[in-house]
Design a protein around this motif. Structure first.
Motif, PDB file in Angstrom:
ATOM      1  N   LYS A 206       0.834  -1.234   0.149  1.00  0.00           N
ATOM      2  CA  LYS A 206      -0.037   0.106   0.045  1.00  0.00           C
ATOM      3  C   LYS A 206       0.828   1.364  -0.112  1.00  0.00           C
ATOM      4  O   LYS A 206       2.166   1.361   0.491  1.00  0.00           O
ATOM      5  CB  LYS A 206      -0.913  -0.035   1.070  1.00  0.00           C
ATOM      6  CG  LYS A 206      -1.919  -1.167   1.062  1.00  0.00           C
ATOM      7  CD  LYS A 206      -2.903  -1.356   2.091  1.00  0.00           C
ATOM      8  CE  LYS A 206      -2.235  -1.782   3.475  1.00  0.00           C
ATOM      9  NZ  LYS A 206      -3.150  -1.872   4.614  1.00  0.00           N
TER      10      LYS A 206
ATOM     11  N   ASN B 170       2.540   4.548   1.128  1.00  0.00           N
ATOM     12  CA  ASN B 170       3.173   5.034   2.240  1.00  0.00           C
ATOM     13  C   ASN B 170       2.968   3.807   3.364  1.00  0.00           C
ATOM     14  O   ASN B 170       2.810   4.331   4.738  1.00  0.00           O
ATOM     15  CB  ASN B 170       2.102   6.352   2.871  1.00  0.00           C
ATOM     16  CG  ASN B 170       2.139   7.159   2.001  1.00  0.00           C
ATOM     17  OD1 ASN B 170       1.450   7.481   1.003  1.00  0.00           O
ATOM     18  ND2 ASN B 170       3.345   8.002   2.157  1.00  0.00           N
ATOM     19  N   GLU B 171       3.370   2.700   3.156  1.00  0.00           N
ATOM     20  CA  GLU B 171       3.533   1.769   4.475  1.00  0.00           C
ATOM     21  C   GLU B 171       4.784   1.331   4.083  1.00  0.00           C
ATOM     22  O   GLU B 171       5.560   1.511   3.185  1.00  0.00           O
ATOM     23  CB  GLU B 171       2.635   0.637   4.306  1.00  0.00           C
ATOM     24  CG  GLU B 171       2.938  -0.523   3.229  1.00  0.00           C
ATOM     25  CD  GLU B 171       2.061  -1.669   3.352  1.00  0.00           C
ATOM     26  OE1 GLU B 171       1.720  -1.948   4.513  1.00  0.00           O
ATOM     27  OE2 GLU B 171       1.817  -2.520   2.336  1.00  0.00           O
TER      28      GLU B 171
ATOM     29  N   LYS C 238      11.091   5.992   9.434  1.00  0.00           N
ATOM     30  CA  LYS C 238       9.704   5.989  10.044  1.00  0.00           C
ATOM     31  C   LYS C 238       8.958   7.504   9.502  1.00  0.00           C
ATOM     32  O   LYS C 238       7.966   7.414   9.152  1.00  0.00           O
ATOM     33  CB  LYS C 238       9.646   6.106  11.418  1.00  0.00           C
ATOM     34  CG  LYS C 238       9.884   4.736  12.182  1.00  0.00           C
ATOM     35  CD  LYS C 238       9.572   4.813  13.628  1.00  0.00           C
ATOM     36  CE  LYS C 238      10.406   3.636  14.109  1.00  0.00           C
ATOM     37  NZ  LYS C 238      10.923   3.556  15.460  1.00  0.00           N
TER      38      LYS C 238
ATOM     39  N   ARG D  96       8.216   7.531   5.747  1.00  0.00           N
ATOM     40  CA  ARG D  96       6.749   6.876   5.604  1.00  0.00           C
ATOM     41  C   ARG D  96       5.694   8.072   5.043  1.00  0.00           C
ATOM     42  O   ARG D  96       4.785   7.477   4.314  1.00  0.00           O
ATOM     43  CB  ARG D  96       6.387   6.123   6.767  1.00  0.00           C
ATOM     44  CG  ARG D  96       4.934   5.250   6.518  1.00  0.00           C
ATOM     45  CD  ARG D  96       4.872   4.213   7.522  1.00  0.00           C
ATOM     46  NE  ARG D  96       5.193   4.827   8.754  1.00  0.00           N
ATOM     47  CZ  ARG D  96       5.276   4.108   9.701  1.00  0.00           C
ATOM     48  NH1 ARG D  96       5.121   2.751   9.865  1.00  0.00           N
ATOM     49  NH2 ARG D  96       5.686   4.621  10.793  1.00  0.00           N
TER      50      ARG D  96
ATOM     51  N   ARG E 160      10.096  -5.630  13.413  1.00  0.00           N
ATOM     52  CA  ARG E 160       8.861  -5.228  14.378  1.00  0.00           C
ATOM     53  C   ARG E 160       8.846  -3.850  14.652  1.00  0.00           C
ATOM     54  O   ARG E 160       7.815  -3.275  14.742  1.00  0.00           O
ATOM     55  CB  ARG E 160       9.452  -6.217  15.580  1.00  0.00           C
ATOM     56  CG  ARG E 160       8.544  -5.908  16.621  1.00  0.00           C
ATOM     57  CD  ARG E 160       8.473  -6.795  17.943  1.00  0.00           C
ATOM     58  NE  ARG E 160       7.315  -6.775  18.673  1.00  0.00           N
ATOM     59  CZ  ARG E 160       7.043  -7.644  19.690  1.00  0.00           C
ATOM     60  NH1 ARG E 160       7.990  -8.542  19.920  1.00  0.00           N
ATOM     61  NH2 ARG E 160       6.100  -7.441  20.352  1.00  0.00           N
TER      62      ARG E 160
ATOM     63  N   ALA F 254       8.097  -2.013  10.603  1.00  0.00           N
ATOM     64  CA  ALA F 254       7.227  -2.415   9.426  1.00  0.00           C
ATOM     65  C   ALA F 254       5.649  -2.232   9.929  1.00  0.00           C
ATOM     66  O   ALA F 254       5.267  -2.622  11.031  1.00  0.00           O
ATOM     67  CB  ALA F 254       7.155  -3.799   8.954  1.00  0.00           C
ATOM     68  N   ASP F 255       4.758  -1.650   8.812  1.00  0.00           N
ATOM     69  CA  ASP F 255       3.423  -1.769   9.166  1.00  0.00           C
ATOM     70  C   ASP F 255       2.926  -3.394   9.096  1.00  0.00           C
ATOM     71  O   ASP F 255       2.003  -3.504  10.026  1.00  0.00           O
ATOM     72  CB  ASP F 255       2.730  -0.839   8.529  1.00  0.00           C
ATOM     73  CG  ASP F 255       3.252   0.553   8.613  1.00  0.00           C
ATOM     74  OD1 ASP F 255       3.147   1.075   9.618  1.00  0.00           O
ATOM     75  OD2 ASP F 255       3.630   1.129   7.669  1.00  0.00           O
ATOM     76  N   ARG F 256       3.003  -3.760   8.207  1.00  0.00           N
ATOM     77  CA  ARG F 256       2.841  -5.223   7.814  1.00  0.00           C
ATOM     78  C   ARG F 256       4.101  -5.793   7.456  1.00  0.00           C
ATOM     79  O   ARG F 256       4.984  -5.435   6.949  1.00  0.00           O
ATOM     80  CB  ARG F 256       2.180  -5.496   6.587  1.00  0.00           C
ATOM     81  CG  ARG F 256       0.286  -4.773   6.882  1.00  0.00           C
ATOM     82  CD  ARG F 256      -0.590  -5.111   5.926  1.00  0.00           C
ATOM     83  NE  ARG F 256       0.071  -4.349   4.789  1.00  0.00           N
ATOM     84  CZ  ARG F 256      -0.227  -5.202   3.491  1.00  0.00           C
ATOM     85  NH1 ARG F 256      -0.879  -6.361   3.343  1.00  0.00           N
ATOM     86  NH2 ARG F 256       0.037  -4.444   2.549  1.00  0.00           N
TER      87      ARG F 256
ATOM     88  N   ILE G 229       1.329 -13.148   5.404  1.00  0.00           N
ATOM     89  CA  ILE G 229       1.430 -11.660   5.441  1.00  0.00           C
ATOM     90  C   ILE G 229       0.230 -11.127   6.612  1.00  0.00           C
ATOM     91  O   ILE G 229      -0.860 -11.392   6.697  1.00  0.00           O
ATOM     92  CB  ILE G 229       0.927 -10.858   4.232  1.00  0.00           C
ATOM     93  CG1 ILE G 229       1.649 -11.502   3.007  1.00  0.00           C
ATOM     94  CG2 ILE G 229       0.996  -9.519   4.243  1.00  0.00           C
ATOM     95  CD1 ILE G 229       1.163 -11.064   1.663  1.00  0.00           C
TER      96      ILE G 229
ATOM     97  N   PRO H 216      -0.322  -7.741   9.609  1.00  0.00           N
ATOM     98  CA  PRO H 216      -0.226  -6.826  10.449  1.00  0.00           C
ATOM     99  C   PRO H 216       1.277  -6.951  11.468  1.00  0.00           C
ATOM    100  O   PRO H 216       0.760  -7.910  12.121  1.00  0.00           O
ATOM    101  CB  PRO H 216      -1.209  -5.989  11.211  1.00  0.00           C
ATOM    102  CG  PRO H 216      -2.328  -6.858  10.493  1.00  0.00           C
ATOM    103  CD  PRO H 216      -1.852  -8.157   9.875  1.00  0.00           C
ATOM    104  N   THR H 217       2.271  -6.050  11.424  1.00  0.00           N
ATOM    105  CA  THR H 217       3.294  -6.562  12.211  1.00  0.00           C
ATOM    106  C   THR H 217       2.906  -6.852  13.771  1.00  0.00           C
ATOM    107  O   THR H 217       3.280  -7.971  14.279  1.00  0.00           O
ATOM    108  CB  THR H 217       4.199  -5.375  12.168  1.00  0.00           C
ATOM    109  OG1 THR H 217       4.657  -5.187  10.734  1.00  0.00           O
ATOM    110  CG2 THR H 217       5.534  -5.918  12.894  1.00  0.00           C
ATOM    111  N   GLU H 218       2.303  -5.907  14.417  1.00  0.00           N
ATOM    112  CA  GLU H 218       2.094  -6.167  15.703  1.00  0.00           C
ATOM    113  C   GLU H 218       1.304  -7.364  16.062  1.00  0.00           C
ATOM    114  O   GLU H 218       1.551  -8.218  16.638  1.00  0.00           O
ATOM    115  CB  GLU H 218       1.025  -4.942  16.053  1.00  0.00           C
ATOM    116  CG  GLU H 218       1.467  -4.704  17.583  1.00  0.00           C
ATOM    117  CD  GLU H 218       2.783  -4.856  18.135  1.00  0.00           C
ATOM    118  OE1 GLU H 218       3.568  -3.743  17.744  1.00  0.00           O
ATOM    119  OE2 GLU H 218       3.001  -5.738  19.034  1.00  0.00           O
TER     120      GLU H 218
END
Ligand SMILES: Nc1ncnc2c1ncn2[C@@H]1O[C@H](COP(=O)(O)OP(=O)(O)OP(=O)(O)O)[C@@H](O)[C@H]1O
Ligand SMILES: [Mg+2]
Lengths: 336, 255
Positions: B32, B34-35, B194, B197, B213, B216-218, B230, B232-234
């Motif tokens: 996507k 801006n990720e 960061k 982005r 971690r 990354a956003d994903r 794939i 979301p990182t969190e």
């Protein structure tokens, strides 16, 4: 994490374990305008056109080389083709041991010339390659600074000596030396011509081989030396193998030089139209024969035409050598 | 906005072969705008090969074959009209520094110059901004005319990053960028990434799971030529991984 978890969750659906049919084809057109900068991707700008034109221009350069080679080939072939196809017995031509174009009936056996060429070129390479590689390795790997510059200049000067001067050296200097040292009657022979040709080819081989060595990245030498390898081990195990395609090309150009050389070899070889049996026999080469006889052969006569067939033969052999070399170099690259 | 904006990069059925060898198989994913899209996975997973396919670097690799669809900003990268414009929009940083044989200044000014920028003031500004972002400015501001290849390894890598930023890319491909950079500087660059982005999209291939971690956003997990998952990182790092192999890798049980 600084990012917004809501943003993250909006990704494509997680991929299921079983493969899913590949989804949508091209994106709908309304998306195309989304990234404004992206229109540049559809636009052939100045850079693109310039690239295109420059490409055509250099292609023209490449094609012209093909054109010239083709034209030369057509010329040579046109002069000798009629005779080659209708009157010449190719078996006799390739394997006949007597080249007597001016006696009645004439004999057109080119084997003495082919063998003479091979002998002399062979001796020349035996002399030139070790000399040239030695010089190239010394200049490239050991010599430093000023010494290196001087050596390079000297070798380039050596390459610039006109071939007739080498011929005179063969006649006036090498001949008595060979007669004395080896105690032979005839000083103009395969050995003499081979030495002269070897000395002529060595500077070219040296220059190109040195370029090939210089093209080996310094990091390779550093990596090998860091393992405790001696200078010579580094050269032998790392530098030479990496430079091998370039070194082969150097030898090949040397062979080409020796092969095509005419006047020096005519003067130093004794020009005897018989198959040499040792390096102390006189011999004749294809090129020297063409040079010596074309002037006295009547235009369009059988003799004239057969000399052009010799030219074709020369063309064919050179072509064969180059193709082989290309093949060797390519094979090594693809395996590397 | 009501509708989801289109992805910057969309990959469908991507497979990569080197001769008979399959390096990547059937990858579908979207990146996507801006990720920061992280890619982790052990050696041999096909991460570098994936990056190569994105801006058609496969053309430089003999024997490399790319199958499937990749679109960038809605254009198929295989058939895009102006390949040079495409590459200009995609910056790449390789694991090891690739210094051009130019001065530090010229390394960074090369791309703007190629795009036709000639004003000194403008070039100076770009060079300074890019070098600052790559956390290199303070160390080299007094020796900009010196050769880039005389910098230390880590400095050269940061110079490479500055150069990639100088082309003003929309998409930045980072292949283990911090491998030659010391940890403190790595942290500084990570801060910059960061911030970046806001302006661009980043694909971050990394062997440092914690780096993914942090940034990354994903994150996607590649293994043996497959894109295993794939997420979301969190979620991925807090026990949300669906595949056992991902869990094993994150816990360092193999790799
Ligand atoms: N130029 C090449 N020619 C042939 N095979 C290649 C080439 N480059 C990569 N491969 C193969 O493709 C596979 C994937 O390699 P790739 O470099 O993409 O892995 P990676 O995930 O980036 O690994 P790493 O984490 O070690 O960088 C490997 O098996 C490798 O041997
Ligand atoms: Mg890699």
């Amino acid at each position: 994490m600084t990012s917004d978890p809501n943003k993250d969750s909006a990704g494509p659906p997680p991929k299921p374990a079983s493969p899913q049919p590949a989804s949508p084809g091209p994106l709908p057109l309304r998306h195309a305008g989304h990234h404004e900068w992206a229109t540049a991707l559809d636009h052939r700008d100045r850079t693109w056109w310039f690239d295109c034109i420059a490409r055509l221009a250099v292609l023209g350069g490449g094609l012209s080389a093909i054109l010239f080679i083709g034209a030369i080939f057509v010329f040579i072939a046109s002069q000798g083709i009629d005779f080659a196809l209708h009157h010449l017995n190719w078996l006799d031509f390739l394997f006949g041991k007597r080249w007597e174009p001016t006696v009645e009936p004439p004999e057109y056996g080119a084997l003495p010339l082919i063998m003479g060429t091979c002998w002399i070129t062979g001796v020349a390479m035996i002399i030139a390659v070790p000399l040239a590689f030695g010089a190239a390795i010394y200049i490239g790997e050991f010599a430093r600074g000023r010494q290196r510059e001087w050596l390079k200049i000297l070798i380039e000067l050596l390459a610039a000596i006109p071939s007739v001067v080498w011929g005179v050296i063969g006649l006036q200097v090498m001949k008595p030396i060979i007669q004395h040292v080896f105690g032979v009657q005839v000083g103009l022979n395969v050995l003499n011509a081979g030495i002269i040709l070897g000395l002529m080819a060595a500077p070219i081989i040296t220059t190109i081989a040195e370029d090939a060595l210089k093209a080996v990245p310094e990091t390779y030498r550093e990596a090998a030396e860091a393992l405790g390898a001696s200078r010579w081990q580094v050269i032998w195990k790392v530098v030479l193998p990496h430079a091998r395609p370039g070194l082969s090309a150097a030898v090949l150009l040397g062979i080409g030089r020796a092969f095509g050389e005419t006047i020096a070899v005519l003067m130093a070889s004794g020009h005897r139209l018989m198959i040499p049996e040792s390096v102390f026999d006189s011999a004749a080469t294809i090129t020297a024969t063409i040079a010596a006889e074309l002037g006295e052969a009547a235009h369009g006569s059988e003799h004239y035409q057969v000399l052009f067939v010799l030219g074709l033969l020369l063309f064919g052999i050179t072509f064969g050598i180059n193709l082989t070399a290309d093949w060797i170099v390519r094979g090594r690259r693809s395996r590397a | 906005m009501v509708t989801e904006p289109p992805p910057l990069v969309s990959v469908r059925g991507l497979s990569i072969h080197y001769g008979d060898k399959v390096a990547l198989q059937g990858v579908d994913l979207d990146i996507k705008t801006n990720e920061i899209f992280g890619i982790i996975g052990p050696a041999n997973a096909g991460k570098t090969s994936f990056l190569r396919a994105l801006n058609r670097m496969d053309e430089f690799v003999p024997g490399m074959q790319v199958l499937g669809d990749i679109t960038f900003a809605g254009r198929d990268v295989r058939t895009v009209r102006n390949l040079y414009a495409l590459r200009k929009r995609i910056g790449v940083v390789f694991p090891l520094p690739v210094g051009l044989p130019l001065s530090i200044y010229d390394n960074v000014a090369l791309s703007p110059r190629l795009s036709g920028i000639t004003k000194h003031a403008q070039l100076d500004e770009i060079v300074e901004r890019c070098l600052r972002r790559a956390a290199l400015w303070d160390e080299v501001k007094d020796r900009l005319k010196g050769l880039g290849s005389l910098l230390s390894g880590g400095q050269q890598q940061r110079l490479t990053i500055a150069r990639a930023l100088s082309q003003d890319p929309e998409l930045l491909l980072l292949d283990e960028f911090s491998i030659a950079v010391d940890p403190v500087t790595t942290m500084r660059i990570e801060e910059v990434l960061k911030e970046l982005r806001q302006e661009l999209t980043i694909v971050l291939v990394t062997n440092l799971v914690q780096q993914a971690r942090r940034l990354a956003d994903r994150t996607s997990f590649f293994l043996g030529g497959l894109c295993v998952e794939i997420a979301p990182t969190e979620a991925l790092f807090s026990g949300g991984a669906r595949e056992q192999s991902t869990v094993d890798y994150l816990e360092g049980r193999f790799g």
